[in-house]
Write a protein that holds these residues in place. Structure first.
Motif, PDB file in Angstrom:
ATOM      1  N   LEU A 195      26.574  51.244  22.804  1.00 33.67           N
ATOM      2  CA  LEU A 195      27.691  50.975  21.877  1.00 33.67           C
ATOM      3  C   LEU A 195      28.836  51.962  22.112  1.00 33.67           C
ATOM      4  CD1 LEU A 195      25.672  50.304  18.599  1.00 33.67           C
ATOM      5  CD2 LEU A 195      26.965  48.626  19.911  1.00 33.67           C
ATOM      6  N   ALA A 196      28.457  53.230  22.346  1.00 28.88           N
ATOM      7  CA  ALA A 196      29.488  54.242  22.620  1.00 28.88           C
ATOM      8  C   ALA A 196      30.234  53.910  23.907  1.00 28.88           C
ATOM      9  CB  ALA A 196      28.852  55.622  22.719  1.00 28.88           C
ATOM     10  N   MET A 245      38.514  55.951  16.585  1.00 28.39           N
ATOM     11  CA  MET A 245      38.798  54.754  15.784  1.00 28.39           C
ATOM     12  C   MET A 245      37.959  53.558  16.262  1.00 28.39           C
ATOM     13  SD  MET A 245      41.070  53.908  13.357  1.00 28.39           S
ATOM     14  CE  MET A 245      42.781  54.351  13.357  1.00 28.39           C
ATOM     15  N   VAL A 246      37.862  53.397  17.594  1.00 30.05           N
ATOM     16  CA  VAL A 246      37.108  52.250  18.138  1.00 30.05           C
ATOM     17  C   VAL A 246      35.616  52.410  17.833  1.00 30.05           C
ATOM     18  CG1 VAL A 246      36.558  50.904  20.205  1.00 30.05           C
ATOM     19  CG2 VAL A 246      38.826  51.892  19.952  1.00 30.05           C
ATOM     20  N   GLU A 247      35.120  53.647  17.939  1.00 26.13           N
ATOM     21  CA  GLU A 247      33.688  53.860  17.652  1.00 26.13           C
ATOM     22  C   GLU A 247      33.359  53.499  16.198  1.00 26.13           C
ATOM     23  OE1 GLU A 247      32.655  57.267  21.014  1.00 26.13           O
ATOM     24  OE2 GLU A 247      33.161  57.886  18.985  1.00 26.13           O
ATOM     25  N   ILE A 248      34.259  53.833  15.281  1.00 20.66           N
ATOM     26  CA  ILE A 248      34.018  53.459  13.878  1.00 20.66           C
ATOM     27  C   ILE A 248      33.955  51.925  13.766  1.00 20.66           C
ATOM     28  CG2 ILE A 248      34.984  53.449  11.538  1.00 20.66           C
ATOM     29  CD1 ILE A 248      36.214  56.183  12.120  1.00 20.66           C
ATOM     30  N   LEU A 249      34.909  51.247  14.409  1.00 22.67           N
ATOM     31  CA  LEU A 249      34.945  49.777  14.314  1.00 22.67           C
ATOM     32  C   LEU A 249      33.724  49.145  14.975  1.00 22.67           C
ATOM     33  CD1 LEU A 249      38.772  49.234  14.977  1.00 22.67           C
ATOM     34  CD2 LEU A 249      37.579  49.271  12.780  1.00 22.67           C
ATOM     35  N   VAL A 250      33.296  49.706  16.118  1.00 26.71           N
ATOM     36  CA  VAL A 250      32.075  49.197  16.779  1.00 26.71           C
ATOM     37  C   VAL A 250      30.869  49.436  15.865  1.00 26.71           C
ATOM     38  CG1 VAL A 250      30.504  49.570  18.739  1.00 26.71           C
ATOM     39  CG2 VAL A 250      32.943  49.363  19.137  1.00 26.71           C
ATOM     40  N   LEU A 275      28.211  63.314  23.990  1.00 23.32           N
ATOM     41  CA  LEU A 275      26.877  63.212  23.404  1.00 23.32           C
ATOM     42  C   LEU A 275      26.802  63.246  21.879  1.00 23.32           C
ATOM     43  CD1 LEU A 275      24.575  65.245  25.782  1.00 23.32           C
ATOM     44  CD2 LEU A 275      24.340  62.858  25.137  1.00 23.32           C
ATOM     45  N   LEU A 276      27.786  63.881  21.232  1.00 25.55           N
ATOM     46  CA  LEU A 276      27.648  64.086  19.784  1.00 25.55           C
ATOM     47  C   LEU A 276      28.556  63.186  18.945  1.00 25.55           C
ATOM     48  CD1 LEU A 276      27.487  67.991  19.798  1.00 25.55           C
ATOM     49  CD2 LEU A 276      25.581  66.396  19.706  1.00 25.55           C
ATOM     50  N   THR A 277      29.854  63.248  19.193  1.00 19.41           N
ATOM     51  CA  THR A 277      30.781  62.520  18.305  1.00 19.41           C
ATOM     52  C   THR A 277      30.581  61.001  18.313  1.00 19.41           C
ATOM     53  OG1 THR A 277      32.561  62.526  19.927  1.00 19.41           O
ATOM     54  CG2 THR A 277      32.520  64.353  18.384  1.00 19.41           C
ATOM     55  N   PRO A 278      30.124  60.380  19.428  1.00 21.93           N
ATOM     56  CA  PRO A 278      29.870  58.925  19.338  1.00 21.93           C
ATOM     57  C   PRO A 278      28.864  58.602  18.230  1.00 21.93           C
ATOM     58  CG  PRO A 278      29.825  59.596  21.619  1.00 21.93           C
ATOM     59  CD  PRO A 278      29.930  60.853  20.813  1.00 21.93           C
ATOM     60  N   PHE A 279      27.829  59.457  18.102  1.00 17.66           N
ATOM     61  CA  PHE A 279      26.829  59.222  17.050  1.00 17.66           C
ATOM     62  C   PHE A 279      27.467  59.367  15.669  1.00 17.66           C
ATOM     63  CE2 PHE A 279      24.109  59.916  20.640  1.00 17.66           C
ATOM     64  CZ  PHE A 279      23.034  59.088  20.401  1.00 17.66           C
ATOM     65  N   TYR A 280      28.369  60.348  15.562  1.00 16.57           N
ATOM     66  CA  TYR A 280      29.016  60.568  14.272  1.00 16.57           C
ATOM     67  C   TYR A 280      29.918  59.385  13.891  1.00 16.57           C
ATOM     68  CZ  TYR A 280      32.248  61.899  10.812  1.00 16.57           C
ATOM     69  OH  TYR A 280      33.015  61.844   9.695  1.00 16.57           O
ATOM     70  N   PHE A 281      30.805  58.984  14.794  1.00 17.10           N
ATOM     71  CA  PHE A 281      31.760  57.927  14.445  1.00 17.10           C
ATOM     72  C   PHE A 281      31.067  56.559  14.320  1.00 17.10           C
ATOM     73  CE2 PHE A 281      34.944  61.006  16.115  1.00 17.10           C
ATOM     74  CZ  PHE A 281      35.696  61.098  14.958  1.00 17.10           C
ATOM     75  N   LEU A 282      30.067  56.306  15.195  1.00 17.41           N
ATOM     76  CA  LEU A 282      29.320  55.040  15.062  1.00 17.41           C
ATOM     77  C   LEU A 282      28.620  54.996  13.703  1.00 17.41           C
ATOM     78  CD1 LEU A 282      27.764  54.729  18.644  1.00 17.41           C
ATOM     79  CD2 LEU A 282      29.351  53.107  17.616  1.00 17.41           C
ATOM     80  N   LYS A 283      28.027  56.137  13.321  1.00 17.96           N
ATOM     81  CA  LYS A 283      27.329  56.205  12.036  1.00 17.96           C
ATOM     82  C   LYS A 283      28.319  55.995  10.885  1.00 17.96           C
ATOM     83  CE  LYS A 283      24.697  59.381   9.154  1.00 17.96           C
ATOM     84  NZ  LYS A 283      24.211  60.739   8.978  1.00 17.96           N
ATOM     85  N   ALA A 284      29.519  56.606  11.025  1.00 23.96           N
ATOM     86  CA  ALA A 284      30.542  56.436   9.981  1.00 23.96           C
ATOM     87  C   ALA A 284      30.893  54.960   9.810  1.00 23.96           C
ATOM     88  CB  ALA A 284      31.784  57.244  10.335  1.00 23.96           C
ATOM     89  N   GLY A 285      30.885  54.218  10.925  1.00 29.02           N
ATOM     90  CA  GLY A 285      31.184  52.780  10.862  1.00 29.02           C
ATOM     91  C   GLY A 285      30.022  51.963  10.343  1.00 29.02           C
ATOM     92  N   ILE A 286      28.799  52.391  10.730  1.00 22.99           N
ATOM     93  CA  ILE A 286      27.592  51.634  10.360  1.00 22.99           C
ATOM     94  C   ILE A 286      27.446  51.484   8.847  1.00 22.99           C
ATOM     95  CG2 ILE A 286      25.072  52.025  10.228  1.00 22.99           C
ATOM     96  CD1 ILE A 286      25.159  52.567  13.233  1.00 22.99           C
TER      97      ILE A 286
END
Lengths: 147, 387
Positions: free
Chosen positions: B13-14, B30-35, B258-269
């Motif tokens: 996803l990242a 922004m895109v990671e949150i939307l994904v 390695l770290l922020t994708p998990f943070y922003f994806l989680k914020a979107g989830i």
């Protein structure tokens, strides 16, 4: 004929072709010649570093290309004014042309198919639609653009 | 479930977000949150324990980087004006969003506090990008705005750190330890870097992470939030990192990979699409409250500083933007059960919209006239050292 010419330049073979045309036209007409490179930054950035890094890399990358362009113009006896700006590529070129009161914009085009243009967007199309002055599009495939 | 397969889904996803970001020019955050929004609502992906750890560490490192990216010279040079600008830019939206959520939307006290904090933020990154585009980042005005944004962020992390803390012995210990480390590190770090830095083992990165995690742990023990010491640590090491840009790049590269994708994806989830539809009116109102409060606070100050009307409007709109600290505050509220998922969805959506809409309006209608022309002609290619 043209007092101030602006070449939109991204260092690609297509824009190299536009630069060559610009230099020759400026030499013939005795025009002032500007070369503008625009780098788009990430929209709605998450960190300052993300932006800073991109600016730094763009400056490193395009400084050499623009200096080379300047040399090329010098060998043809034309003085080139070079500019590196950041923002939406089409909008920034148009805004610059307006502010500098350019009377001709020269840009290269990749010669994309209508489908590719639809998917990827085209800076040259944007310039033609929004330019405040005459526009010259140097058309050609990549292999034509090295000269 | 198989750990590696789960990890591959997250990083897949990242990866998709990264590709979309490069193709569209929209920031990867922004895109990671939307994904992330799509991943939950259509794939029902939920973060597990190690995903939560990586996301939490991502938020800490992201906040640390935000503090370390502050240019101390800019802050010192414009201290009085930036303090005024940053304080009203934080305080007015904080009070307005808190008051609306508490008295009119009938959220409980803690949820209203989270709303106030999340909507008080200014996105330094968005402001900085727009200023680079307009060329005013190198001007006095630009540096003052940037310094004001840093102060706003400081207000946000301070509020998040103190609003929900337990005032006990752990808090006293945390404050003393923080003060000691903040005093020690600016003196110790350059020496440490000279002796142990620049090696393949990346000792200086481990050194920084050690202090980040230590203070984060103590903050959590005191019922505070780990991002507070992270930002303060970043600020106190900002001068060092201005000289050690390479180290900053390496830490950012590691965090972004390695770290922020998990943070922003989680914020979107955690954003629930059905919750958004049912709260559409509230989202619009809170967005208006945030922007209006920024106007009431920042706009008169720009007139007091005798800025042009256009520049004042432009500055006020830019200071109305938000992204990273808004999502960090909201996610803090959700994970500590201070807000529910519906309230979280509302807040993060308002934060994202506040990143987009004021920027669009500022660029379309209040773009400072002639700035780019002047910059372009006087500085054909900006010097490499310039920010």
């Amino acid at each position: 004929m043209y007092k101030k010419i602006l070449v939109a330049f991204d260092g690609s073979p297509y824009s190299q072709k536009a630069l060559t045309a610009g230099i020759e036209l400026a030499r013939c007409c005795g025009s002032e010649l500007h070369v503008l490179t625009v780098v788009s930054l990430p929209e709605y950035a998450g960190t300052v570093g993300e932006v800073e890094e991109m600016v730094g890399k763009a400056q490193d990358f395009y400084r050499k290309k623009l200096e080379k362009a300047s040399q090329q113009a010098k060998t043809r006896g034309v003085e080139l004014k070079i500019h590196l700006l950041f923002g939406h590529i089409g909008e920034t070129i148009i805004r610059f042309a307006q502010e500098q009161e350019c009377d001709l914009i020269i840009a290269g085009t990749r010669g994309w198919s209508p489908l590719q243009r639809l998917l990827m967007g085209s800076v040259s199309t944007y310039i033609v639609r929004h330019a405040p002055c005459a526009v010259l599009i140097e058309k050609g495939k990549e292999e034509d653009g090295n000269g | 479930m198989n750990t590696w397969l789960v990890a591959s889904v997250w990083l897949g996803l990242a990866l998709v977000a990264g590709i979309i970001s490069i193709r569209t020019g929209i920031s990867v955050a922004m895109v990671e949150i939307l994904v992330g929004v799509l991943a939950d609502n259509f794939l029902h992906l939920q973060p597990n324990e190690w995903g939560n750890f990586l996301a939490g560490l991502g938020a800490i490192v992201l906040t640390f980087l935000a503090g370390a990216e502050v240019d101390p010279a800019v802050l010192k040079k414009n201290l009085k004006e930036s303090l005024a600008l940053g304080t009203v830019s934080f305080l007015f939206p904080f009070l307005a969003a808190f008051a609306y959520s508490y008295y009119l939307a009938r959220w409980d006290l803690q949820a209203a506090l989270i709303a106030g904090i999340a909507l008080s933020t200014t996105s330094v990154a968005i402001v900085y990008a727009v200023m680079v585009e307009t060329g005013i980042n190198a001007t006095e005005l630009g540096q003052l705005i940037l310094a004001g944004c840093f102060i706003t962020d400081l207000g946000t992390v301070l509020a998040l750190g103190v609003a929900f803390a337990h005032y006990d012995y752990w808090m006293l210990f945390f404050i003393l330890a923080t003060l000691f480390i903040l005093f020690l590190l600016p003196r110790l770090t350059p020496m440490f870097q000279r002796i142990f830095g620049g090696k393949i083992s990346q000792t200086e990165v481990k050194y920084t992470l050690f202090f980040l995690l230590l203070l984060g742990g103590l903050a959590t023990k005191a019922g505070s939030e780990a991002v507070l010491p992270a930002y303060l640590l970043g600020l106190c090491l900002a001068d060092f990192f201005q000289r050690e840009r390479e180290l900053l790049f390496r830490m950012r590269a590691a965090a972004f990979a390695l770290l922020t994708p998990f943070y922003f994806l989680k914020a979107g989830i955690y954003i629930s699409l059905p919750a958004l539809w049912s709260s559409l009116a509230l989202i619009i109102i809170l967005l208006l409250v945030k922007v209006a409060a920024k106007f009431i606070g920042v706009w008169p100050l720009t007139r007091l500083f005798r800025w042009e009307v256009r520049e004042g409007m432009y500055t006020t709109l830019l200071m109305s933007t938000g992204l990273t600290f808004g999502t960090i505050s909201s996610l803090y509220g959700l994970t500590h059960r201070l807000i529910n998922q519906q309230q979280y969805s509302v807040l993060v959506t308002v934060v994202i919209l506040s990143g987009v809409i004021p920027t669009l309006i500022a660029q379309a209608f209040f773009y400072p006239k002639g700035t780019k022309e002047k910059e372009a002609v006087s500085k054909a290619i900006p010097a490499k050292e310039e920010r």
